[in-house]
Design a protein around this motif. Structure first.
Motif, PDB file in Angstrom:
ATOM      1  N   LEU A  10       0.822  -1.216   0.000  1.00 57.04           N
ATOM      2  CA  LEU A  10       0.000   0.000   0.000  1.00 57.04           C
ATOM      3  C   LEU A  10       0.851   1.259   0.000  1.00 57.04           C
ATOM      4  CD1 LEU A  10      -2.698  -1.131   2.587  1.00 57.04           C
ATOM      5  CD2 LEU A  10      -2.789  -1.258   0.092  1.00 57.04           C
ATOM      6  N   ASP A  11       1.949   1.250   0.772  1.00 59.59           N
ATOM      7  CA  ASP A  11       2.863   2.387   0.818  1.00 59.59           C
ATOM      8  C   ASP A  11       4.230   1.861   1.212  1.00 59.59           C
ATOM      9  OD1 ASP A  11       2.841   2.021   3.614  1.00 59.59           O
ATOM     10  OD2 ASP A  11       1.144   3.401   3.826  1.00 59.59           O
ATOM     11  N   GLY A  12       5.103   2.738   1.691  1.00 59.65           N
ATOM     12  CA  GLY A  12       6.470   2.328   1.986  1.00 59.65           C
ATOM     13  C   GLY A  12       6.588   1.351   3.125  1.00 59.65           C
ATOM     14  N   SER A  13       5.553   1.234   3.979  1.00 58.82           N
ATOM     15  CA  SER A  13       5.697   0.373   5.150  1.00 58.82           C
ATOM     16  C   SER A  13       4.520  -0.560   5.387  1.00 58.82           C
ATOM     17  CB  SER A  13       5.896   1.249   6.405  1.00 58.82           C
ATOM     18  OG  SER A  13       4.791   2.134   6.566  1.00 58.82           O
ATOM     19  N   HIS A  14       3.430  -0.455   4.600  1.00 59.20           N
ATOM     20  CA  HIS A  14       2.234  -1.260   4.865  1.00 59.20           C
ATOM     21  C   HIS A  14       1.861  -2.132   3.671  1.00 59.20           C
ATOM     22  CE1 HIS A  14       1.854   1.898   7.945  1.00 59.20           C
ATOM     23  NE2 HIS A  14       1.130   1.001   8.631  1.00 59.20           N
ATOM     24  N   ARG A  15       1.365  -3.333   3.976  1.00 58.09           N
ATOM     25  CA  ARG A  15       0.833  -4.278   3.004  1.00 58.09           C
ATOM     26  C   ARG A  15      -0.494  -4.817   3.535  1.00 58.09           C
ATOM     27  NH1 ARG A  15       6.317  -5.191   2.265  1.00 58.09           N
ATOM     28  NH2 ARG A  15       6.986  -5.628   0.120  1.00 58.09           N
ATOM     29  N   GLU A  16      -1.222  -5.477   2.650  1.00 58.27           N
ATOM     30  CA  GLU A  16      -2.411  -6.201   3.074  1.00 58.27           C
ATOM     31  C   GLU A  16      -2.539  -7.473   2.272  1.00 58.27           C
ATOM     32  OE1 GLU A  16      -5.854  -3.866   2.309  1.00 58.27           O
ATOM     33  OE2 GLU A  16      -5.688  -4.018   0.135  1.00 58.27           O
ATOM     34  N   VAL A  17      -3.180  -8.448   2.862  1.00 54.87           N
ATOM     35  CA  VAL A  17      -3.459  -9.693   2.154  1.00 54.87           C
ATOM     36  C   VAL A  17      -4.598  -9.433   1.178  1.00 54.87           C
ATOM     37  CG1 VAL A  17      -4.331 -12.051   2.398  1.00 54.87           C
ATOM     38  CG2 VAL A  17      -2.660 -11.147   4.047  1.00 54.87           C
TER      39      VAL A  17
END
Length: 597
Positions: free
Chosen positions: A586-593
């Protein structure tokens, strides 16, 4: 003995190659050594691993010495076409191959030299494609370095195979020797040398010398040498030095002939068939190269590929002799076959057209099947140029099959398949961790003229292509026993700690070096995420079960804690999941399944 000529562009290492094979310096003149350039014909010989003796006629590659080149190539039954790896195909290579094609030479080798200076694979591939459209189509190709010796043993083996394929020479009956050198030896007198293509010469023979003016004079064979050894008799095919009584050395020149007395009628007119098909136009005069000789002939087209040549002086030629026709102005080279060495005069209107039909019948123009069988393979375009009807999806002739833009004989297909299987067996025994061949290595090993034929050839040979490499079915799963044992130990460790990628020192402790790891990855036993991180192939799915239980979105640090791993492993693992579309950044530090819809 067998005789092989060299061919190829200037400074591509022909003489150096001959020197490396034989230990003999083929360049004879001080000027050649001073300039580092072959000017005239050179000669050397060696004994092959099988015990067969082979003599080399080394020809000059520079365009200014094309006449000397043709004199060396003309009497030879086979050729080494030389291409330098660091320069590749050059203009004189094309001209020399045209001469080979014009002579109809079907036996030879392509040798890519100077493999220590550049990767030989591109030159091998390019040469195979070009040679595949000539009379040498399907011949074997070998890469060598005369400086380091790499490939020379393979070349010697290829030469052994080549000489076994050469047709048996005619040693009985009349003799014809084209002279390429003449000199005087103190105490012996006149000596002439040449490649004896037919017949046998014995000490004491009464022969005739046919010179460039057409005059014939009796001579006696005083002595003989072959490969610098005295002989009582020398039979074709052989390099021979003939000590003559009855003539001075200065009276003999290159292009003269030694003949069995009263056995060779001479002619000043020839009806020939052009081997390359019907030309757009022919000049009024052409240089005719035959044997070691060259004369200017007057040209009269008869119709189609039939041509009448009128020579300035009579020559002892016969039906079936191969000629090279060269236009010095355009540098065009064509081949021709003598159909009639005693043609009737053309005195009536329309006689030339009638004669053209007779020549076509007498020439016995080969069928498409015969031509493909002779070459092994030829392109559809080449077949169309011969006037053959080649229809998409149809078998063009018995024992010939179409594969894309190529026509291949059944015998060539079987030969290539055997070579490919043999090359794979050799590779597997030498390198069990990678018992496969790249596509180019497979093409070169089988001597297939074009890589587009490999898919069909692989299926025909019962092999498979995977990830751009050719191997035996199931080769990816078969690993050496010691590698399989080490992998089982590592797999047990990673089953307990799936996200703790072993470091290099740990892999070494298991007995898995870089090549063993690479083999395991190819076999599907390990998954490589980057140069330093290998895990089990099931690890990404196990990671997804853990990450799906986290509050969404999650950070890299939260993933590392949940997986009980390190950044060294987690970062490439998350990037792998992104690439498979299982997670989304999503951004430099966050993801999602990514949830299935």
């Amino acid at each position: 003995m067998r005789v092989i000529a060299t061919a190829g562009h200037v400074d591509h290492g022909k003489s150096t190659l001959v020197r490396a094979l034989t230990g003999i310096e083929p360049d004879r003149w001080a000027e050649e050594h001073r300039r580092g350039l072959t000017i005239d014909l050179g000669y050397a010989w060696t004994t092959l691993p099988s015990g067969e003796q082979v003599a080399f006629v080394d020809v000059p590659g520079h365009e200014r010495f094309i006449g000397n080149m043709l004199a060396g190539l003309g009497p030879a039954p086979a050729v080494l076409l030389v291409v330098a790896a660091d320069e590749g195909w050059r203009p004189q290579t094309t001209e020399h191959l045209a001469a080979v094609d014009a002579l109809g030479l079907t036996r030879g080798l392509v040798v890519v030299t100077r493999s220590d200076l550049a990767d030989p694979a591109p030159a091998l591939a390019d040469a195979a494609a070009r040679v595949g459209r000539s009379s040498l189509g399907g011949c074997r190709a070998v890469a060598v370095s005369a400086r380091t010796g790499d490939g020379l043993d393979e070349l010697r083996e290829a030469l052994d195979a080549l000489v076994t394929e050469l047709p048996a020479p005619v040693v009985d009956g009349r003799t014809r020797l084209w002279v390429d050198r003449s000199f005087t030896i103190r105490g012996a007198g006149t000596v002439v040398t040449g490649t004896l293509g037919e017949g046998t010469i014995s000490t004491g023979d009464e022969l005739v010398l046919h010179d460039a003016s057409g005059r014939e004079r009796p001579v006696t064979v005083r002595g003989l040498q072959s490969l610098e050894q005295p002989r009582d008799a020398v039979a074709a095919v052989a390099r021979v030095a003939v000590n003559l009584r009855g003539i001075a050395a200065e009276e003999v020149r290159r292009g003269d002939l030694l003949l069995t007395a009263a056995a060779w009628p001479t002619t000043e007119q020839l009806d020939v068939r052009l081997a390359g098909g019907v030309p757009e136009r022919l000049p009024l005069h052409l240089m005719v190269h035959v044997g070691t000789g060259a004369v200017e002939a007057r040209v009269r087209p008869l119709g189609g590929a039939a041509v009448r040549l009128t020579l300035p002086q009579p020559l002892p030629l016969t039906a079936g002799d191969r000629l090279i026709l060269r236009d010095p102005g355009s540098r065009r080279i064509d081949g021709a076959v003598v159909v009639d060495a005693d043609p009737p005069p053309l005195t009536r209107r329309g006689a030339a057209a009638v004669r053209a039909q007779v020549v076509a019948r007498q020439a016995g123009t080969p069928s498409l099947e015969q031509e493909v069988e002779r070459r092994g393979a030829m392109t559809v375009d080449a077949a169309l140029a011969l006037g053959a009807a080649v229809l998409e999806g149809e078998r063009p002739a018995a024992n010939v099959a179409r594969h894309g833009q190529w026509l291949v004989s059944d015998s060539a297909w079987q030969l290539w398949a055997g070579r490919l299987r043999e090359a794979l067996q050799h590779k597997a025994s030498r390198d069990p961790l990678e018992p496969t061949l790249t596509l180019e290595a497979a093409r070169a090993a089988a001597d297939v003229p074009d890589r587009s034929l490999l898919a069909d050839l692989t299926a025909y040979a019962g092999l498979e292509v995977r990830d751009g490499r050719i191997g035996t079915p199931g080769h990816r799963e078969a690993l050496p026993e010691h590698v399989d044992t080490a992998l089982r130990d590592l797999e047990a460790r990673l089953t307990d700690q799936p996200f703790a990628a072993p470091e290099q020192r740990e892999l070494q402790a298991f007995g898995l070096g870089p090549r063993e790891v690479a083999a395991a990855v190819r076999a599907g036993r390990l998954l490589r995420l980057d140069d330093d991180v290998v895990l089990l192939p099931t690890t990404p799915a196990r990671a997804m079960r853990v990450l799906a239980g986290l509050p969404q979105p999650f950070t890299t640090s939260e993933a590392r804690v949940a997986l009980e791993s390190t950044r060294r492993t987690v970062i490439p693992l998350l990037e792998h999941l992104d690439g498979r579309g299982w997670t989304r950044r999503l951004d430099g530090s966050h993801r999602e399944v990514r949830r299935p819809r």
